[in-house]
Write an enzyme that holds these catalytic residues in place. Structure first.
Site, mmCIF file in Angstrom:
data_model
loop_
_atom_site.group_PDB
_atom_site.id
_atom_site.type_symbol
_atom_site.label_atom_id
_atom_site.label_comp_id
_atom_site.label_asym_id
_atom_site.label_seq_id
_atom_site.Cartn_x
_atom_site.Cartn_y
_atom_site.Cartn_z
ATOM 1 N N ASP A 13 -60.175 26.980 -37.158
ATOM 2 C CA ASP A 13 -61.004 25.883 -36.614
ATOM 3 C C ASP A 13 -61.753 25.099 -37.684
ATOM 4 O O ASP A 13 -62.843 24.575 -37.443
ATOM 5 C CB ASP A 13 -62.009 26.423 -35.569
ATOM 6 N N LYS A 16 -58.357 21.477 -39.174
ATOM 7 C CA LYS A 16 -56.997 21.213 -39.704
ATOM 8 C C LYS A 16 -56.339 20.057 -38.960
ATOM 9 O O LYS A 16 -55.719 19.180 -39.564
ATOM 10 C CB LYS A 16 -56.127 22.482 -39.578
ATOM 11 N N GLY A 40 -55.669 25.706 -31.585
ATOM 12 C CA GLY A 40 -56.143 24.538 -30.840
ATOM 13 C C GLY A 40 -56.579 23.536 -31.878
ATOM 14 O O GLY A 40 -57.576 23.752 -32.560
ATOM 15 N N HIS A 41 -55.806 22.491 -32.071
ATOM 16 C CA HIS A 41 -56.087 21.508 -33.128
ATOM 17 C C HIS A 41 -56.526 20.195 -32.489
ATOM 18 O O HIS A 41 -55.764 19.569 -31.750
ATOM 19 C CB HIS A 41 -54.848 21.317 -34.013
ATOM 20 N N GLN A 225 -54.599 28.832 -37.552
ATOM 21 C CA GLN A 225 -55.583 29.881 -37.840
ATOM 22 C C GLN A 225 -56.183 29.649 -39.246
ATOM 23 O O GLN A 225 -56.267 28.517 -39.668
ATOM 24 C CB GLN A 225 -54.969 31.292 -37.719
HETATM 25 P P1 GDP Z 1 -58.571 23.270 -36.174
HETATM 26 O O1 GDP Z 1 -58.159 24.404 -35.318
HETATM 27 O O2 GDP Z 1 -58.739 23.679 -37.601
HETATM 28 O O3 GDP Z 1 -57.705 22.066 -36.020
HETATM 29 O O4 GDP Z 1 -60.038 22.854 -35.675
HETATM 30 P P2 GDP Z 1 -60.513 22.669 -34.141
HETATM 31 O O5 GDP Z 1 -59.975 21.407 -33.627
HETATM 32 O O6 GDP Z 1 -60.263 23.914 -33.363
HETATM 33 O O7 GDP Z 1 -62.093 22.619 -34.338
HETATM 34 C C1 GDP Z 1 -62.701 21.663 -35.121
HETATM 35 C C2 GDP Z 1 -63.719 20.913 -34.253
HETATM 36 O O8 GDP Z 1 -64.573 20.147 -35.075
HETATM 37 C C3 GDP Z 1 -63.072 19.907 -33.313
HETATM 38 O O9 GDP Z 1 -63.887 19.781 -32.172
HETATM 39 C C4 GDP Z 1 -63.088 18.625 -34.128
HETATM 40 O O10 GDP Z 1 -63.079 17.457 -33.309
HETATM 41 C C5 GDP Z 1 -64.388 18.753 -34.839
HETATM 42 N N1 GDP Z 1 -64.448 18.140 -36.182
HETATM 43 C C6 GDP Z 1 -63.489 18.077 -37.141
HETATM 44 N N2 GDP Z 1 -63.988 17.542 -38.283
HETATM 45 C C7 GDP Z 1 -65.288 17.254 -38.021
HETATM 46 C C8 GDP Z 1 -66.350 16.715 -38.818
HETATM 47 O O11 GDP Z 1 -66.216 16.399 -39.992
HETATM 48 N N3 GDP Z 1 -67.571 16.599 -38.195
HETATM 49 C C9 GDP Z 1 -67.791 16.970 -36.904
HETATM 50 N N4 GDP Z 1 -69.008 16.819 -36.398
HETATM 51 N N5 GDP Z 1 -66.806 17.468 -36.131
HETATM 52 C C10 GDP Z 1 -65.582 17.629 -36.686
HETATM 53 P P1 IMO Z 2 -56.689 27.417 -35.053
HETATM 54 O O1 IMO Z 2 -55.295 27.085 -35.508
HETATM 55 C C1 IMO Z 2 -59.773 30.462 -34.525
HETATM 56 C C2 IMO Z 2 -58.427 34.478 -33.443
HETATM 57 C C3 IMO Z 2 -58.781 34.990 -32.059
HETATM 58 C C4 IMO Z 2 -58.911 36.475 -32.357
HETATM 59 C C5 IMO Z 2 -57.802 36.711 -33.371
HETATM 60 C C6 IMO Z 2 -56.512 37.245 -32.783
HETATM 61 O O2 IMO Z 2 -57.168 26.579 -33.933
HETATM 62 O O3 IMO Z 2 -57.634 27.478 -36.203
HETATM 63 P P2 IMO Z 2 -54.571 36.113 -31.336
HETATM 64 O O4 IMO Z 2 -54.615 35.445 -29.996
HETATM 65 O O5 IMO Z 2 -54.062 35.249 -32.439
HETATM 66 O O6 IMO Z 2 -53.871 37.434 -31.300
HETATM 67 O O7 IMO Z 2 -56.118 36.452 -31.659
HETATM 68 O O8 IMO Z 2 -57.560 35.460 -33.987
HETATM 69 N N1 IMO Z 2 -57.709 33.181 -33.468
HETATM 70 C C7 IMO Z 2 -58.268 32.022 -33.838
HETATM 71 N N2 IMO Z 2 -59.535 31.729 -34.185
HETATM 72 N N3 IMO Z 2 -58.818 29.491 -34.575
HETATM 73 C C8 IMO Z 2 -57.531 29.781 -34.264
HETATM 74 O O9 IMO Z 2 -56.547 28.896 -34.412
HETATM 75 C C9 IMO Z 2 -57.218 31.084 -33.832
HETATM 76 N N4 IMO Z 2 -56.082 31.688 -33.439
HETATM 77 C C10 IMO Z 2 -56.390 32.969 -33.233
HETATM 78 O O10 IMO Z 2 -59.989 34.442 -31.608
HETATM 79 O O11 IMO Z 2 -60.132 36.729 -32.994
HETATM 80 MG MG MG Z 3 -58.769 25.363 -33.569
#
Ligand code: GDP
Ligand code: IMO
Ligand code: MG
Length: 430
Positions: A13, A16, A40-41, A225
């Site tokens: 998270d 990415k 979840g991207h 991840q």
């Molecule tokens: P990923 O899994 O690495 O793609 O990240 P996620 O999408 O799960 O979580 C990142 C969260 O932070 C999302 O809600 C994005 O919209 C938000 N986000 C990404 N970059 C920024 C930033 O620079 N500032 C803020 N405030 N939010 C951001």
């Molecule tokens: P992105 O790509 C954050 C975590 C789960 C749990 C562990 C194992 O959005 O960054 P799993 O379902 O993979 O067997 O769970 O890994 N986890 C993540 N945490 N971002 C993710 O993906 C994750 N994918 C799995 O919360 O701790």
């Molecule tokens: Mg994510």
């Protein structure tokens, strides 16, 4: 520099999706290579939010080829839902823009059932998985009983194989996990319907990627991840079931590692983790709560609140080493505005000794004391900054300190959710 890998440096998270979407404008191909719909991207373009779980984050750019590599595990139901949602929004009008490896493994409903029942059985020591069947699907791959995406092209073989796997998993579900069995006929029927809609995406993507790279096409590999969730190098057993480090881009896509030119690591300006497991710099107080609320730190896949804490340079140095990072992107810098003194973890103290590397043992990780350096914070809102020099001095000093400690140059700084809220400091494909 046509082949670039982008991976998360922390526990996932890191942003990415947002950064891949931004860099994708300069790429011709975007490819996933591991994980599944545990990811979840989040992408935000002109205020419109899209959360992708399987489809690569280049899909919002018309004309870019998106590839799901052999190292990914695919839940066909989720994939179809995602494809249909993208189509409904007008983002995937041309089906030839999405190719899926015939060698990628499938997640079956029984894998989800096993994931959930195993977590239940573990009670307090559960991993806190996303419940998407990731671990059980990769387990079947490793034990050589998994089913692959290419099987969707052959309905008879698909039926027979499904029957065998479901019967075997039902034994495990009922006898070991004391859970309900699943109905094989229902699953088979559903999968035959799904196969008709999805088989056309199946392709030898390893060969395709190799050819595209030889033609000089710019390819961006999108990690899922983060490094600390890697099943070998992360906080085992509180990890996911794939290798999340940059090396997996080669094995998970079918290209040789020498074809990779550049490796970008993403870190938040602080740290978060969702699910169980050690987190040395976690803030269990009001400040942690403040970061969660300001940063909107709730899981993009499960909606669970993310645990929040300070940035951890011991952990990030480990990520630099494991991934051979050539570039660094820091995200969510805007979230730190208004904190008077920011802490940066520069060491770990354990039983009177300073540890010089990230330890393997959960017991040590749970017991160690982070050593912090305090740096000056800033009050200004950063969300409109377009250039590095527009950032307050303290924010620039914070970034320079991180960059110098990690000895990796900054390629971009993100200051908001939207695609345009980013300060690029270089070009990924140069
Ligand atoms: P990923 O899994 O690495 O793609 O990240 P996620 O999408 O799960 O979580 C990142 C969260 O932070 C999302 O809600 C994005 O919209 C938000 N986000 C990404 N970059 C920024 C930033 O620079 N500032 C803020 N405030 N939010 C951001
Ligand atoms: P992105 O790509 C954050 C975590 C789960 C749990 C562990 C194992 O959005 O960054 P799993 O379902 O993979 O067997 O769970 O890994 N986890 C993540 N945490 N971002 C993710 O993906 C994750 N994918 C799995 O919360 O701790
Ligand atoms: Mg994510």
């Amino acid at each position: 520099m046509p082949v670039v890998v982008l991976i998360g440096c922390q526990w996932g998270d890191e942003g990415k999706g947002k950064v891949v979407d931004f860099f994708a404008r300069k790429a011709e191909v975007v490819a996933r290579f591991q994980g599944g719909n545990n990811a979840g991207h989040t992408l935000v373009v002109s205020g419109e939010q899209v959360i992708l779980h399987l489809v690569p984050s280049g899909i919002l750019h018309p004309g870019k080829l998106c590839i799901i590599g052999n190292g990914v595990v695919i839940d066909p139901e989720v994939l179809l839902e995602e494809i249909e949602a993208l189509r409904a929004k007008g983002h995937l009008n041309d089906d030839s823009r999405l190719k899926i490896s015939d060698r990628a493994h499938l997640i079956l409903p029984v894998h989800k059932a096993v994931d959930l029942a195993s977590e239940n059985k573990k009670g307090a020591s559960k991993i806190g998985t996303t419940g998407r069947g990731i671990g059980p699907s990769y387990s079947d791959k490793a034990s050589r009983s998994g089913l692959r995406f290419g099987l969707l092209k052959n309905p008879d073989l698909l039926k027979n194989n499904l029957k065998k796997v479901i019967e075997e998993k039902n034994q495990y579900l009922t006898k070991v996990l004391k859970a309900e069995p699943m109905d094989p006929e229902k699953i088979i029927k559903k999968f035959i319907t799904l196969s008709k809609k999805l088989a056309g995406y199946s392709e030898n993507t390893g060969l395709l990627l190799h050819q595209l790279i030889k033609e000089g096409k710019k390819v961006l590999f999108e990690g899922a991840q983060g490094t600390m969730l890697d099943m070998d190098h992360g906080t085992y057993p509180f990890v996911t079931s794939s290798n999340t480090v940059s090396a997996a881009a080669a094995t998970g896509s079918g290209i040789g590692p020498k074809l990779i030119d550049r490796i970008i690591g993403i870190s938040k300006a602080y740290t978060t983790r969702v699910g169980g497991g050690p987190f040395p710099t976690e803030l269990k107080d009001e400040l942690g709560e403040k970061l969660r609320e300001r940063g909107g730190e709730y899981g993009s896949t499960t909606g669970r609140p993310r645990r929040c804490g300070w940035i951890d340079l011991v952990q990030l140095k480990y990520a630099v080493r494991l991934n051979s990072l050539t570039d660094l992107v820091v995200t969510k810098l805007d979230v730190l505005s208004g904190i008077d003194q920011i802490k940066v973890c520069v060491g770990y103290q354990y039983q009177g000794e300073l540890l010089n590397d990230f330890p393997a043992e959960i017991e040590i990780l749970d017991a160690l004391e982070p050593v912090y350096k305090e740096v000056k914070g800033w009050k200004e809102d950063l969300s409109g900054a377009k250039e590095f020099n527009e950032l307050p001095f303290a924010a620039r000093d914070y970034l320079k300190f991180i960059q110098d400690e990690l000895a990796v140059p900054l390629l971009a700084v993100s200051v908001g959710k939207d695609r345009e809220q980013i300060i690029p400091l270089g070009e990924p494909f140069q």
